[in-house]
Design a protein around this motif. Structure first.
Motif, PDB file in Angstrom:
ATOM      1  N   ASP A 295       0.832  -1.211   0.000  1.00  0.00           N
ATOM      2  CA  ASP A 295       0.000   0.000   0.000  1.00  0.00           C
ATOM      3  C   ASP A 295       0.867   1.262   0.000  1.00  0.00           C
ATOM      4  N   LYS A 296       1.915   1.255   0.811  1.00  0.00           N
ATOM      5  CA  LYS A 296       2.778   2.435   0.902  1.00  0.00           C
ATOM      6  C   LYS A 296       3.493   2.692  -0.431  1.00  0.00           C
ATOM      7  N   LEU A 297       3.990   1.638  -1.061  1.00  0.00           N
ATOM      8  CA  LEU A 297       4.694   1.810  -2.336  1.00  0.00           C
ATOM      9  C   LEU A 297       3.729   2.240  -3.446  1.00  0.00           C
ATOM     10  N   ALA A 298       2.511   1.747  -3.387  1.00  0.00           N
ATOM     11  CA  ALA A 298       1.500   2.173  -4.374  1.00  0.00           C
ATOM     12  C   ALA A 298       1.193   3.657  -4.209  1.00  0.00           C
ATOM     13  N   THR A 299       1.103   4.108  -2.952  1.00  0.00           N
ATOM     14  CA  THR A 299       0.861   5.533  -2.673  1.00  0.00           C
ATOM     15  C   THR A 299       2.016   6.390  -3.184  1.00  0.00           C
ATOM     16  N   LEU A 300       3.236   5.932  -2.923  1.00  0.00           N
ATOM     17  CA  LEU A 300       4.410   6.679  -3.381  1.00  0.00           C
ATOM     18  C   LEU A 300       4.454   6.750  -4.905  1.00  0.00           C
ATOM     19  N   ASP A 301       4.043   5.673  -5.567  1.00  0.00           N
ATOM     20  CA  ASP A 301       4.127   5.630  -7.026  1.00  0.00           C
ATOM     21  C   ASP A 301       3.037   6.454  -7.690  1.00  0.00           C
ATOM     22  N   ARG A 302       1.961   6.729  -6.960  1.00  0.00           N
ATOM     23  CA  ARG A 302       0.889   7.561  -7.527  1.00  0.00           C
ATOM     24  C   ARG A 302       1.237   9.048  -7.468  1.00  0.00           C
ATOM     25  N   SER A 303       2.099   9.413  -6.550  1.00  0.00           N
ATOM     26  CA  SER A 303       2.452  10.816  -6.381  1.00  0.00           C
ATOM     27  C   SER A 303       3.517  11.221  -7.395  1.00  0.00           C
ATOM     28  N   PRO A 304       3.298  12.319  -8.124  1.00  0.00           N
ATOM     29  CA  PRO A 304       4.302  12.790  -9.096  1.00  0.00           C
ATOM     30  C   PRO A 304       5.653  13.082  -8.449  1.00  0.00           C
ATOM     31  N   GLU A 305       5.634  13.479  -7.176  1.00  0.00           N
ATOM     32  CA  GLU A 305       6.880  13.845  -6.501  1.00  0.00           C
ATOM     33  C   GLU A 305       7.718  12.620  -6.122  1.00  0.00           C
ATOM     34  N   THR A 306       7.070  11.488  -5.897  1.00  0.00           N
ATOM     35  CA  THR A 306       7.802  10.298  -5.438  1.00  0.00           C
ATOM     36  C   THR A 306       7.718   9.132  -6.421  1.00  0.00           C
ATOM     37  N   LYS A 307       7.011   9.316  -7.525  1.00  0.00           N
ATOM     38  CA  LYS A 307       6.822   8.230  -8.490  1.00  0.00           C
ATOM     39  C   LYS A 307       8.170   7.697  -8.973  1.00  0.00           C
ATOM     40  N   GLY A 308       8.399   6.408  -8.771  1.00  0.00           N
ATOM     41  CA  GLY A 308       9.633   5.778  -9.234  1.00  0.00           C
ATOM     42  C   GLY A 308      10.832   5.990  -8.326  1.00  0.00           C
ATOM     43  N   LYS A 309      10.768   7.023  -7.482  1.00  0.00           N
ATOM     44  CA  LYS A 309      11.919   7.313  -6.626  1.00  0.00           C
ATOM     45  C   LYS A 309      12.089   6.286  -5.506  1.00  0.00           C
ATOM     46  N   TRP A 310      10.989   5.608  -5.165  1.00  0.00           N
ATOM     47  CA  TRP A 310      11.059   4.617  -4.086  1.00  0.00           C
ATOM     48  C   TRP A 310      11.849   3.380  -4.476  1.00  0.00           C
ATOM     49  N   LEU A 311      12.051   3.173  -5.784  1.00  0.00           N
ATOM     50  CA  LEU A 311      12.760   1.975  -6.238  1.00  0.00           C
ATOM     51  C   LEU A 311      14.165   1.891  -5.645  1.00  0.00           C
ATOM     52  N   GLY A 312      14.897   3.005  -5.694  1.00  0.00           N
ATOM     53  CA  GLY A 312      16.260   3.022  -5.177  1.00  0.00           C
ATOM     54  C   GLY A 312      16.318   2.790  -3.679  1.00  0.00           C
ATOM     55  N   GLN A 313      15.363   3.389  -2.957  1.00  0.00           N
ATOM     56  CA  GLN A 313      15.343   3.237  -1.501  1.00  0.00           C
ATOM     57  C   GLN A 313      15.060   1.795  -1.099  1.00  0.00           C
TER      58      GLN A 313
END
Length: 397
Positions: A295-313
C-alpha cells in the motif's frame, strides 16, 4: 569461561534466527514474485509478436495498395502495442523490487525470531560449565592432597623463608575458587619452578609431601597446558560475540528505519510479533506487513513527486538485509568451526595412557554435552544453506 561467553548461543538466538525451512510467507512472496514476473514476461513476448507482425505488415510492398483507413487502424494498433510495451517494461522492475522489498522486510523479521532459545541456551550452558571446570585445579585430588600436606609443612617450617612465602602466595592464587587468575602463564610457571626447587631442597625429609609432588606437578602442568590452548578458542568466541553485538545494533536500526518508511506501527510489531508465542501469529503479522508495504509503495508511485523514486530506496533496504543475513551465516559458520576446535582439543587430551586418570575422566565426560551442543546447533542452524539462500534470495527461480 566468562559468563558472557556462556550466553553466546543465547545471544545468537535473541538477535537472530536461522530459518532452516522456508516460512509460509517467505515462500508465498517468492511464488507471487516469480508468477507475476513470469506473467509479465509472457505479456512482453506476446506484445513483441504483435509489434513484429504489424511492423512487417506495414513494411510489406503489397501493403501500399491498402486503404487509408486500414493503414490508420494498423498504425494506431502499432502505437498502442508500443505504448503497452513501455508499460510492461516499466511494470516489471517495480513488481520485482516491490515484492523483493516485502521479502527483505519479512526476512528481517525472521532474523529476530527465537528458535528454541531455552533449550539451546541450557545445552550450551551445560557444555561451557563443564568445560570451565576442567581447568579448576582445586577440583583435582592429586593437587588438593598435596596442597594440604604443603600447608601443614608451611605453617610449621616454611613461613620464615621469603621465597617459600612467595610460592605459598602463588599456589593460593592458583587454587582459590574465587581467583580470576588463569591457570597458565607466568604465575603457574613460577609455581612449578618453585615447587621443583623446594622438593630438591627438602628431599625425602618430608616424605608424604615429596611422594605426592610428581602427581601434583603433572596435573598442574597438564591442566595449565589445556587451559592455555582453550583460551585461544575462547578468544574467538569473544570476537564472534563482539560482531554479534554489532549485528544486533544494525538489525535494530534497519528494522526501525524500514518500519518508519513503510508506515508499520512499531508497537504492533512488539506486541504482535516479538511477544507472539506461535509461528502462525508471527506469520500473520508478516502478512499484514506485506500489505502495508504494498500500500505504501502504491501511494508513493501515484504521487508525481515520489513516483519511481522509491525503487532506489527499497533496493537499498534489500541489499542491507541480504548483507546482514550473509554475515550471520558467516558467523554461524565460525561458530561451528569453534565447536570443532573444542572437539579436537578434547580429543587431544583424552588418552588415559598419556595424562592423569582424574584429568581424562573430566575430558571424556565432555563427549555427551559436546554432542548435545552440536545436535542442538544443527537443529537450529544450517550455516551453508543460510549463506546460499541469502545469496540468491532476490533472484527469480
Amino acid at each position: 569461561m566468562n559468563s558472557k561467553l556462556y550466553l553466546l548461543l543465547f545471544l545468537f538466538l535473541s538477535i537472530s534466527g536461522l530459518v532452516i525451512a522456508q516460512t509460509e510467507i517467505t515462500e508465498q512472496i517468492k511464488n507471487d514474485r516469480d508468477n507475476q514476473l513470469k506473467e509479465l514476461n509472457q505479456k512482453l513476448k506476446n506484445n513483441e509478436e504483435v509489434v513484429n507482425q504489424l511492423t512487417e505488415k506495414l513494411a510489406a510492398t503489397e501493403y501500399k495498395t491498402a486503404s487509408e483507413k486500414e493503414k490508420i487502424d494498423d498504425l494506431e494498433k502499432l502505437q498502442f502495442a508500443l505504448d503497452n510495451r513501455l508499460k510492461i517494461l516499466e511494470e516489471a522492475p517495480k513488481t520485482k523490487i516491490n515484492l523483493n522489498g516485502q521479502l527483505a522486510f519479512t526476512e528481517l523479521l525472521s532474523i529476530q525470531r527465537d528458535i528454541q532459545p531455552l533449550e539451546l541456551f541450557l545445552t550450551s550452558q551445560t557444555f561451557f560449565d563443564q568445560l570451565g571446570s576442567i581447568g579448576k585445579i582445586q577440583q583435582y585430588k592429586s593437587f588438593t592432597s598435596w596442597k594440604s600436606e604443603f600447608d601443614k609443612w608451611y605453617d610449621k617450617e616454611g613461613k620464615s623463608d621469603a621465597m617459600t612465602a612467595l610460592l605459598q602466595n602463588s599456589l593460593s592464587l592458583i587454587s582459590s575458587t574465587s581467583s580470576v587468575v588463569p591457570l597458565y602463564g607466568t604465575l603457574v610457571n613460577s609455581a612449578v619452578s618453585g615447587v621443583t626447587g623446594l622438593m630438591g631442597t627438602l628431599g625425602k625429609k618430608e616424605k608424604d609431601l615429596y611422594d605426592k609432588t610428581p602427581e601434583m606437578l603433572k596435573i598442574l602442568t597438564i591442566s595449565s597446558q589445556f587451559e592455555q590452548q582453550k583460551s585461544i578458542i575462547d578468544h574467538e568466541w569473544k570476537l564472534i560475540n563482539q560482531e554479534l553485538e554489532q549485528l544486533q545494533k544494525e538489525n535494530t536500526q534497519l528494522l526501525d528505519e524500514q518500519m518508519n518508511y513503510f508506515a508499520i506501527d512499531k508497537s504492533r510489531y512488539e506486541s504482535r510479533y516479538l511477544r507472539a508465542t506461535l509461528d502462525s501469529e508471527r506469520e500473520q503479522f508478516k502478512n499484514e506487513c506485506r500489505k502495508s508495504i504494498s500500500d505504501k509503495l502504491a501511494t508513493l508511485d501515484r504521487s508525481p513527486e515520489t513516483k519511481g523514486k522509491w525503487l532506489g530506496q527499497v533496493e537499498t533496504y534489500m541489499y542491507k538485509v541480504q548483507s546482514l543475513r550473509l554475515r550471520f551465516g558467516q558467523l554461524t559458520t565460525r561458530m561451528l568451526a569453534n565447536i570443532d576446535q573444542y572437539e579436537s582439543l578434547l580429543k587431544n587430551y583424552s588418552d588415559p595412557g598419556k595424562f592423569p586418570a582424574e584429568f581424562t575422566t573430566k575430558i571424556l565426560a565432555m563427549n555427551s554435552p559436546l554432542n548435545n551442543l552440536r545436535n542442538k546447533f544443527y537443529s537450529s542452524f544450517n550455516p551453508a544453506k543460510y549463506v546460499e539462500d541469502s545469496a540468491v534470495m532476490y533472484i527469480e527461480r
